[in-house]
Design an enzyme around this catalytic site. Structure first.
Site, mmCIF file in Angstrom:
data_model
loop_
_atom_site.group_PDB
_atom_site.id
_atom_site.type_symbol
_atom_site.label_atom_id
_atom_site.label_comp_id
_atom_site.label_asym_id
_atom_site.label_seq_id
_atom_site.Cartn_x
_atom_site.Cartn_y
_atom_site.Cartn_z
ATOM 1 C CB CYS A 87 38.880 46.726 44.822
ATOM 2 S SG CYS A 87 37.084 46.617 44.750
ATOM 3 C CG HIS A 195 40.055 42.998 42.071
ATOM 4 N ND1 HIS A 195 40.331 42.941 43.406
ATOM 5 C CD2 HIS A 195 38.842 43.599 41.965
ATOM 6 C CE1 HIS A 195 39.329 43.471 44.106
ATOM 7 N NE2 HIS A 195 38.411 43.884 43.243
ATOM 8 C CD GLU A 197 43.618 41.445 43.573
ATOM 9 O OE1 GLU A 197 43.840 42.245 42.637
ATOM 10 O OE2 GLU A 197 42.643 41.569 44.355
#
Lengths: 222, 88
Positions: A87, A195, A197
């Protein structure tokens, strides 16, 4: 030996702790790095996490990309060290020139925050070697400036060299050719707008499809 | 009269780059009845004050910053000029 992954925190970074958690779940060791540091010590890889470094002033990622630690990141990346920009980190990688193109305001101007379906199209990178080509993943996006653009004459090169790492199944933001992630030619530097994560724990995220990115780097021998 | 010297850098999105902000402004203008407005592009203007006179070398130094930091060559163009205004 456990892979040591440096996670850089800039003023305005949000996702450094989630990235550290994901790295640990993937079997590597997360090493915190501060933006004013000037060397990366002995880390084997680096993650530039998401957020709003410097409040997105000037352009998203622009001011972070000229901070002291980025000189070391650029040098190491050019030597082959794996770097993942997520990002805002992807925006930084484009601003430094480690990756081509730029990320601009979403086509419909909205900030978009929701899980998206993406397809992995390059499994030769340091960060996607765990996946099978064509793997479909549910990964959250949360961005206002996620519209990937590149000079029209450079786009064919990106396609021909297979540098597009992931595409959106349903393009949310106007990115050219549905691009969600790209890599450099060596495959060590990857920028991704969604994302991974945030998709590593079934209790608090949109599934665990993001783990493969962190398994990929944990398995890399440096 | 005190001479105020500034270096002005103007940054604009390239014509071929989609400018959603400019497009939104144009839409508002059109809906407000300004039917003749057919395009709006939004850019940025930087006013950079410096110590001492603006030399060619200094202008070159600031132009380097304009080209590498203030603008992103992938999506933007820039213009730079010295503004030797007459101050307040």
């Amino acid at each position: 030996m456990t892979t040591r992954v440096g996670i850089i925190t800039f003023p305005g970074t949000l996702d450094d702790r989630d990235a550290a958690t994901a790295v640990a779940l993937g079997g590597a060791e997360a090493v915190p790095v501060w933006h004013k540091d000037t060397n990366l010590n002995d880390v084997d890889a680096v993650i530039l996490p998401g957020g709003f470094s410097y409040g997105d002033y000037l352009r998203a990622g622009a001011l972070a990309s000229v901070s002291p630690i980025m000189k070391a990141v650029i040098d190491k990346a050019n030597e082959g060290m794996p770097v993942l920009g997520i990002c805002n980190g992807f925006q930084m990688l484009c601003e430094t020139g480690l990756l081509p193109g730029a990320l601009t305001r979403n086509k419909e101007l909205h900030f978009i925050c929701r899980p998206e379906l993406i397809t992995i199209t390059n499994t030769k990178t340091a960060w996607t070697n765990f996946f099978q080509p064509g793997a479909e993943l549910v990964i959250p996006i949360k961005n206002g400036e996620g519209c990937y653009q590149i000079a029209p004459e450079s786009l064919p090169e990106l396609e021909d060299k297979g540098l597009i790492v992931a595409r959106y199944n349903n393009n949310p933001n106007g990115s050219v050719n549905d691009i969600a992630a790209i890599s450099n030619e060596a495959g060590n530097v990857v920028g991704i707008m969604p994302h991974p994560e945030h998709a590593v724990d079934g209790l608090v995220g949109a599934g665990v499809d993001g783990l493969g990115f962190f398994w990929s780097i944990a398995g890399v021998t440096v | 009269m005190h001479l105020v010297e500034k270096i002005i850098v103007e940054v604009m999105p390239k014509p071929e780059i989609l400018d959603p902000q400019g497009r939104a402004i144009q839409g508002v203008f059109n809906r407000a009845g300004h039917a003749s407005v057919n395009n709006v592009r939004q850019g940025k203007r930087f006013e950079i004050s410096v110590d001492g006179p603006i030399t060619d070398a200094l202008l070159d130094e600031i132009e380097e910053l304009a080209a590498t930091v203030l603008s992103n060559p992938v999506i933007e163009t820039y213009a730079i000029y010295a503004d030797e205004g007459d101050g307040e």
